[in-house]
Scaffold this active site. Structure first.
Site, PDB file in Angstrom:
ATOM      1  N   SER A   1     -36.348 -13.260  94.575  1.00 32.69           N
ATOM      2  CA  SER A   1     -37.384 -13.741  95.488  1.00 32.69           C
ATOM      3  C   SER A   1     -37.023 -13.698  96.968  1.00 32.69           C
ATOM      4  CB  SER A   1     -37.791 -15.168  95.115  1.00 32.69           C
ATOM      5  OG  SER A   1     -38.534 -15.166  93.929  1.00 32.69           O
TER       6      SER A   1
ATOM      7  N   SER B   1     -40.865 -14.808  95.648  1.00 29.69           N
ATOM      8  CA  SER B   1     -41.762 -15.846  96.109  1.00 29.69           C
ATOM      9  C   SER B   1     -41.597 -16.181  97.596  1.00 29.69           C
ATOM     10  CB  SER B   1     -41.530 -17.117  95.292  1.00 29.69           C
ATOM     11  OG  SER B   1     -40.176 -17.551  95.393  1.00 29.69           O
TER      12      SER B   1
ATOM     13  N   LYS C   1     -38.776 -21.259 104.240  1.00 30.12           N
ATOM     14  CA  LYS C   1     -39.720 -21.271 103.116  1.00 30.12           C
ATOM     15  C   LYS C   1     -40.119 -22.701 102.797  1.00 30.12           C
ATOM     16  CE  LYS C   1     -39.733 -19.411  98.346  1.00 30.12           C
ATOM     17  NZ  LYS C   1     -38.879 -18.633  97.403  1.00 30.12           N
TER      18      LYS C   1
END
Length: 447
Positions: free
Chosen positions: A158, A134, A64
């Site tokens: 997330s 996210s 990420k």
């Protein structure tokens, strides 16, 4: 030259296969911020030359875009970020490399991890739906078969939300088990780092490779080594699994609730005992997480936000405004609630070994949606998607999302397994026991 292929979840991965799949599906799913083809090939050759062995040796990994990767900027999904190459890897990336993993790129995050949509990424199961967030880029990249491991972060769900709606495994470890040094924070009180993967076994291998105390992370804890891989096949015989109908199952869509009930019955058939359970004040957890996260994010971004407000997306700007407007009493009330919840759940985990719920209670909303309906109530997309995951963040407890079926509309269903803080290997073993009895993790999106 590429690395020796790794056989993971029935699929052979090499840098060549990753490049080929990336080229094929990335225009459809938009999961990546950067793709490191040249670097990955060189790193794969180096891994091969060093003769590294182990479950992650030569395995391609995407991280990420909150994780620092040496030589690349960390943009955190924001126009407000500094476009400056980082001088060093984050602790997690460094340890992945030491285990022989090959870093192949950085994936999309919702801006500064403060949301559940992850634009512009699309859900591989339905390109008109969000991948959640996210860590949506990592979820989509793993679900689409680009990479076998996508690293994410989890403040209120997330890692597990994208895993759930993209049909893969997602694991949020105990708070402090995996170092967050070199990862852009959202809320240091609630942030966790962990993997998304096609199987529980691979997620466990990542946990074993990354677990350990790090004095440079103020939240790091001295846990015993989880030995998650060695514990995977312990089974569930004799375990007490709590089933909290109120709030979790009775709020979820009927087809999701039934699929997770069926998953629990599989664990019962494997020797576990299902125990009716009342989870303490689950409906109040979301507000507490929002308050803590908003206050801590506002502090972290205060100067940047003041100088570059126009560069923040409207939803994140509104969240930071809300954080800046909070009073000390608001934050202290949320922290008091967290402390009381931990005490109540200590007693709960004396009665059960783990808690079984849906991970997400309804199908993911369409791209661009700002609200959704859960349990007959309209709410923000963030509140609707993380309603069943925020509890584990407040507790600092392990949370595992495991594929458990399909909705009537053909979208993935996910079972959530939460064990007591420090019992990471147990949560993974329960997930593995379910995985061995079913084939839901072998389903592939119709890309």
């Amino acid at each position: 030259m590429t690395i020796s292929p790794q056989q993971i979840a029935g699929t052979t991965y090499s840098v060549d296969s990753v490049v080929a799949r990336y080229t094929e599906v990335e225009p459809k799913i938009s999961a990546f911020v950067e793709f490191f083809e040249t670097e990955a090939r060189a790193e794969a050759d180096a891994v091969s030359a060093r003769g590294i062995i182990g479950p992650l040796a030569g395995v391609p990994v995407a991280v990420k875009d909150l994780y620092d990767v040496a030589g690349h900027p960390t943009l955190s999904g924001s126009r407000a970020a500094e476009v400056v190459p980082r001088p060093a890897d984050s602790a997690a990336v460094r340890m992945l490399r030491e285990a022989g993993a090959v870093i192949v790129g950085k994936t999309v995050t919702h801006e500064y991890a403060f949301g559940a949509m992850s634009p512009p990424t699309r859900n591989p199961w339905n390109l008109d739906r969000v991948p959640a967030g996210s860590s949506g880029g990592s979820g989509a990249a793993v679900a689409a078969g680009v990479v076998p491991i996508g690293m994410g972060t989890d403040t209120g769900g997330s890692i597990r939300m994208p895993a759930a709606v993209c049909g893969v495994v997602g694991f949020k470890p105990s708070f402090g088990l995996i170092s967050r040094t070199g990862i852009t924070p959202c809320s240091p009180t609630l942030d966790h780092a962990g993997p998304l993967a096609p199987t529980v076994s691979l997620a466990a291998a990542v946990v074993d490779s990354l677990a350990g105390f790090d004095p440079t992370d103020p939240g790091s804890r001295r846990f015993p080594a989880p030995d998650a891989v060695a514990s995977l096949d312990r089974g569930v015989r004799g375990l007490r699994l709590g089933i909290p109908e109120r709030f979790f199952f009775d709020t979820a869509d009927a087809d999701i609730a039934e699929a997770v009930h069926a998953a629990a019955r599989e664990l019962e058939a494997a020797g576990a005992r299902l125990v009716p359970l009342t989870f303490p004040t689950p409906e109040e957890c979301g507000d507490a997480v929002v308050t803590i996260a908003a206050a801590e994010a506002a502090l972290y971004h205060r100067d940047r936000f003041a100088a570059r407000r126009v560069d923040f997306e409207p939803d994140v700007a509104a969240a930071l405004d809300a954080g800046l407007a909070l009073g000390a009493v608001d934050l202290l009330e949320a922290l008091d609630f967290q402390a009381a919840l931990k005490k109540a759940c200590d007693a709960m985990f004396a009665e059960v070994d783990a808690v079984i719920t849906p991970t997400v209670g309804t199908e993911p909303p369409p791209l661009g949606a700002t609200s959704m309906v859960l349990g007959g109530r309209e709410m923000s997309t963030l509140s609707g998607l993380n309603a069943f995951t925020v509890q584990a963040n407040l507790l600092g407890a392990p949370g595992l999302a495991v594929p458990a079926g399909l909705t009537a509309g053909g979208m993935p269903v996910s079972m959530h397994i939460m064990s007591a803080p420090g019992a990471d290997a147990l949560a993974l073993a329960i997930g593995r026991a379910f995985e061995k009895r079913t084939d839901w993790n072998s389903l592939f999106p119709p890309l």
